[in-house]
Design an enzyme around this catalytic site. Structure first.
Site, short mmCIF file in Angstrom:
data_model
loop_
_atom_site.label_atom_id
_atom_site.label_comp_id
_atom_site.label_asym_id
_atom_site.label_seq_id
_atom_site.Cartn_x
_atom_site.Cartn_y
_atom_site.Cartn_z
N HIS A 60 47.14 35.65 68.18
CA HIS A 60 47.63 34.73 69.21
C HIS A 60 46.81 34.87 70.49
O HIS A 60 46.31 33.88 71.04
CB HIS A 60 49.11 35.03 69.47
CG HIS A 60 49.73 34.24 70.58
ND1 HIS A 60 50.68 33.27 70.36
CD2 HIS A 60 49.54 34.28 71.93
CE1 HIS A 60 51.05 32.75 71.52
NE2 HIS A 60 50.37 33.35 72.49
N GLU A 61 46.65 36.12 70.96
CA GLU A 61 45.90 36.36 72.19
C GLU A 61 44.42 36.05 72.00
O GLU A 61 43.74 35.55 72.90
CB GLU A 61 46.10 37.80 72.65
CG GLU A 61 47.55 38.24 72.84
CD GLU A 61 48.27 37.48 73.94
OE1 GLU A 61 47.69 36.55 74.52
OE2 GLU A 61 49.43 37.81 74.21
N HIS A 64 43.79 32.34 72.46
CA HIS A 64 43.69 31.98 73.88
C HIS A 64 42.30 32.30 74.41
O HIS A 64 41.66 31.47 75.07
CB HIS A 64 44.71 32.77 74.70
CG HIS A 64 46.12 32.29 74.58
ND1 HIS A 64 46.50 30.98 74.78
CD2 HIS A 64 47.27 32.97 74.30
CE1 HIS A 64 47.81 30.87 74.62
NE2 HIS A 64 48.30 32.06 74.33
#
Length: 258
Positions: A60-61, A64
């Site tokens: 997820h990170e 980004h």
């Protein structure tokens, strides 16, 4: 190869810590499938779910950061965000530790804190929105990858413990996706719409961003809100063909200490 190229390669190499979590997920998943730890199946499910959850948080990170890199913020590479290292995040406590604790305590896939993106380096509202959307899209991919095989019957011959572990992990990914997409300051959903809001409104809302996640968590303690939220979660799981009861079995196995 120049020194600069070597340094860049090191910044992009996959973190051994991330690989360790992947290894734990695979080994524990095999243990659940093969029932190798028949007397401790719950512990194997616990390891599988926690390690799988951490892997998804890292991805997820990473999403980004990778999207920010291609949108103009080249500093994410030097910060180590492209290594999938959970310890490299500017808010490792928010990004990894707290979400794992909430999974253990409440069985909720709480979204973590985002990596630090230098937004002034990025031009174009669509790029800002895409950076915020990239993380929840990873969770959505995880939802489909975990629950769709169960819903299509591809794993009907697998041990029920393994199916339940996948269903519970998928349940956590559904909750994380839905929570993250809420247009609440501090969450990715607000990050998606923020670039399109009037500058004055953004300045007024900015001071509340650090408390957005806490406010959402507090609302989930309200019985009426909690009931509606989980009705939506269970409805989404059913839409993918997975019985919510299977996720409940996984939750029960996960809590091997009870």
């Amino acid at each position: 190869m120049t020194a600069t190229t070597t340094a860049r390669s090191e910044k992009r190499g996959i973190s051994p810590l991330f690989l360790a979590f992947v290894a734990i997920m695979l080994v524990s998943g095999w243990a659940v499938w093969s029932r190798t730890l028949a007397a401790n199946t719950g512990f194997a499910v616990f390891l599988f779910v926690v390690s799988g959850w951490v892997v998804s948080l890292c991805l997820h990170e990473y999403a980004h950061a990778r999207t920010a890199l291609h949108s103009g913020d080249l500093t994410v590479e030097a910060k180590g965000y492209l290594q999938l290292n959970p310890l490299a995040y500017s808010h490792a406590l928010l990004s990894i530790v707290l979400p794992v604790l909430f999974v253990i305590m409440g069985g909720i896939g709480l979204p973590g804190g985002a990596v630090f993106i230098e937004r002034h380096r990025i031009r174009g509202r669509w790029r800002h929105s895409l950076i915020s959307a990239a993380g929840p899209l990873v969770n959505l991919v995880c939802v489909v990858g975990l629950l769709l095989p169960l819903g299509l019957g591809w794993l009907d011959t697998a041990p029920v413990e393994f199916q339940a572990a996948l269903a519970f992990l998928g349940f956590l990914e559904v909750t994380a996706t839905l929570l993250n997409l809420l247009p609440v300051p501090g969450l990715d959903g607000y990050g998606i719409v923020e670039p399109w809001l009037p500058p004055g409104l953004r300045r007024q809302v900015a001071p509340f961003a650090p408390f957005g996640l806490l406010a959402v968590f507090g609302l989930l303690w309200v019985p009426e809100v909690n009931r509606v939220f989980f009705d939506v979660i269970y409805g989404l799981i059913r839409a993918l063909g997975t019985p919510p009861e299977l996720a409940a079995i996984g939750d029960s196995l996960f809590r091997f200490w009870q």
